[in-house]
Design an enzyme around this catalytic site. Structure first.
Site, PDB file in Angstrom:
ATOM      1  N   GLU A 108       0.857  -1.194   0.000  1.00 35.66           N
ATOM      2  CA  GLU A 108       0.000   0.000   0.000  1.00 35.66           C
ATOM      3  C   GLU A 108       0.886   1.234   0.000  1.00 35.66           C
ATOM      4  O   GLU A 108       1.834   1.316   0.777  1.00 35.66           O
ATOM      5  CB  GLU A 108      -0.888   0.083   1.261  1.00 35.66           C
ATOM      6  CG  GLU A 108      -2.055  -0.860   1.316  1.00 35.66           C
ATOM      7  CD  GLU A 108      -2.933  -0.594   2.548  1.00 35.66           C
ATOM      8  OE1 GLU A 108      -2.856   0.530   3.120  1.00 35.66           O
ATOM      9  OE2 GLU A 108      -3.677  -1.495   2.943  1.00 35.66           O
ATOM     10  N   GLU A 127      -8.951   9.707   5.386  1.00 35.75           N
ATOM     11  CA  GLU A 127      -9.142   8.259   5.284  1.00 35.75           C
ATOM     12  C   GLU A 127     -10.138   7.887   4.191  1.00 35.75           C
ATOM     13  O   GLU A 127     -10.116   6.783   3.669  1.00 35.75           O
ATOM     14  CB  GLU A 127      -9.618   7.693   6.624  1.00 35.75           C
ATOM     15  CG  GLU A 127      -8.554   7.640   7.694  1.00 35.75           C
ATOM     16  CD  GLU A 127      -7.474   6.622   7.383  1.00 35.75           C
ATOM     17  OE1 GLU A 127      -7.809   5.525   6.904  1.00 35.75           O
ATOM     18  OE2 GLU A 127      -6.293   6.932   7.605  1.00 35.75           O
TER      19      GLU A 127
END
Length: 290
Positions: free
Chosen positions: A176, A239
Site C-alpha cells: 500500500e 481516510e
C-alpha cells in the site's frame, strides 16, 4: 482460521479457488502486528500456515503467495534507514512469521505512506522529499547512502530491520502507498494537487524498474492505495479520500486514467490495465485471522 484448518480450507475454496487464475496472493489480515488488538498477534502465524496448507492441498500454492501486510508501527528507530529494527513487543511474533514466509517463498509486505510521516512532522520534513520532487534529500551516515525520496528510505528501513532479524535475502514489496486528496483542517497536505503529484511521480519512479540505494538490484514493486475513495470509512476526512476514483467511477484527480463506468465490471478491468507500473492488488484478503 488459526485454530481450525477446515475453516481455512473452506475460505480458500470460496474466495480463491473459484476465482483462479485471477488471484496472485492472499493477505492474512492487515497490519495485525503493531496494531491495537494484541490478541490477534498470536493467531497470525497459525492462520498463515492453515491458509498456505489449504492452497497446497488444492494445488494452488505455486500460483498464490501467502503473506501479511505490515504498517511502519512494527519498526523502531527507522531514521536513518540503517538504524531500523523491529519493535521489541513485535519481534517475538515477527521472527517465526518471517521464518515461515521465507520457507514459503513469500515477500515482506510493507504499507508505506510518506503522506503519514509528513503529516506527523511537517516542520522537519520537506514535502518535496515526500512527493518525489527535487530536494536535497537525506544522507545515512552509517551506510553513506543518499536518499532523494522518502519511499525509498522507508523501504530500506524495512530491509535493515529484516537484516537485523536474520532475513537479509527476503524481498520487500510495498502493498500500500498513496496520498489523500482531501482532508480536515489539520490535514493541509491532503490536496488533489499533492495526491496527483505523488502518484504521478510514483508511476515514473516505478517505470525506471530500479531498486533502492540499499538494494539497487531489487526492483521496487508497489501497489497504489487505493482504487476508489472509501466514502463510508470512519475517521479523519483523509481516510475517505485516498482513491484515484470516486465511488461513482469518475476520476478524483488526473494521473492518466479515464473515468470508469460504474455499471460495467468489464470497463473497470480494461481501465485498470492502462498502466502496468502501478499494479492494482489482486490479493484476496480477510481482515481477521479468526
Amino acid at each position: 482460521m488459526s485454530s481450525n484448518a477446515s475453516n481455512a480450507m473452506s475460505w480458500v475454496k470460496d474466495n480463491v479457488q473459484q476465482f483462479m487464475p485471477g488471484i496472485c496472493g492472499v493477505a492474512i489480515g492487515n497490519e495485525v502486528l503493531g496494531g491495537s488488538d494484541v490478541e490477534l498477534y498470536g493467531a497470525l502465524l497459525g492462520a498463515a500456515k492453515n491458509i498456505h496448507s489449504a492452497l497446497s492441498q488444492l494445488g494452488l500454492s505455486d500460483a498464490v503467495q501467502v503473506s501479511t501486510a505490515h504498517s511502519q508501527n512494527v519498526f523502531s528507530n527507522s531514521y536513518p534507514p540503517s538504524s531500523c529494527v523491529f519493535r521489541e513487543n513485535v519481534a517475538q511474533y515477527m521472527k517465526p512469521l518471517l521464518q515461515f514466509f521465507w520457507e514459503a517463498g513469500s515477500p515482506f509486505c510493507l504499507n508505506a505512506y510518506p503522506f503519514l510521516d509528513y503529516m506527523n512532522d511537517p516542520a522537519s520534513i520537506d514535502i518535496n522529499y515526500a512527493l518525489f520532487q527535487k530536494t536535497k534529500g537525506i544522507f545515512d551516515p552509517k551506510t553513506e547512502l543518499h536518499y532523494d525520496n522518502m519511499l525509498d528510505a522507508q523501504i530500506d528501513a524495512a530491509y535493515a530491520a529484516l537484516e537485523d532479524a536474520g532475513f537479509d535475502k527476503m524481498e520487500v514489496i510495498v502493498t500500500e502507498t498513496g496520498w489523500a486528496s482531501k482532508g480536515d483542517g489539520n490535514e493541509a497536505a491532503a490536496t488533489p494537487e499533492n495526491a496527483r503529484t505523488y502518484n504521478f511521480n510514483l508511476r515514473k519512479r516505478l517505470a525506471k524498474k530500479k531498486g533502492t540505494p540499499r538494494r539497487p538490484k531489487n526492483v521496487v514493486k508497489a501497489y497504489v492505495f487505493a482504487t476508489f475513495n472509501e466514502n463510508l470509512k470512519p475517521g479523519p476526512t483523509s481516510e475517505r479520500n485516498f482513491g484515484l476514483f470516486k465511488p461513482d467511477g469518475s476520476i478524483a484527480y488526473d494521473v492518466g486514467y479515464k473515468g470508469l463506468k460504474s455499471s460495467s465490471a468489464d470497463s473497470i478491468v480494461l481501465s485498470l490495465k492502462v498502466n502496468t507500473y502501478l499494479p492494482f492488488s489482486r490479493f484476496a484478503s480477510f481482515h481477521s485471522p479468526y
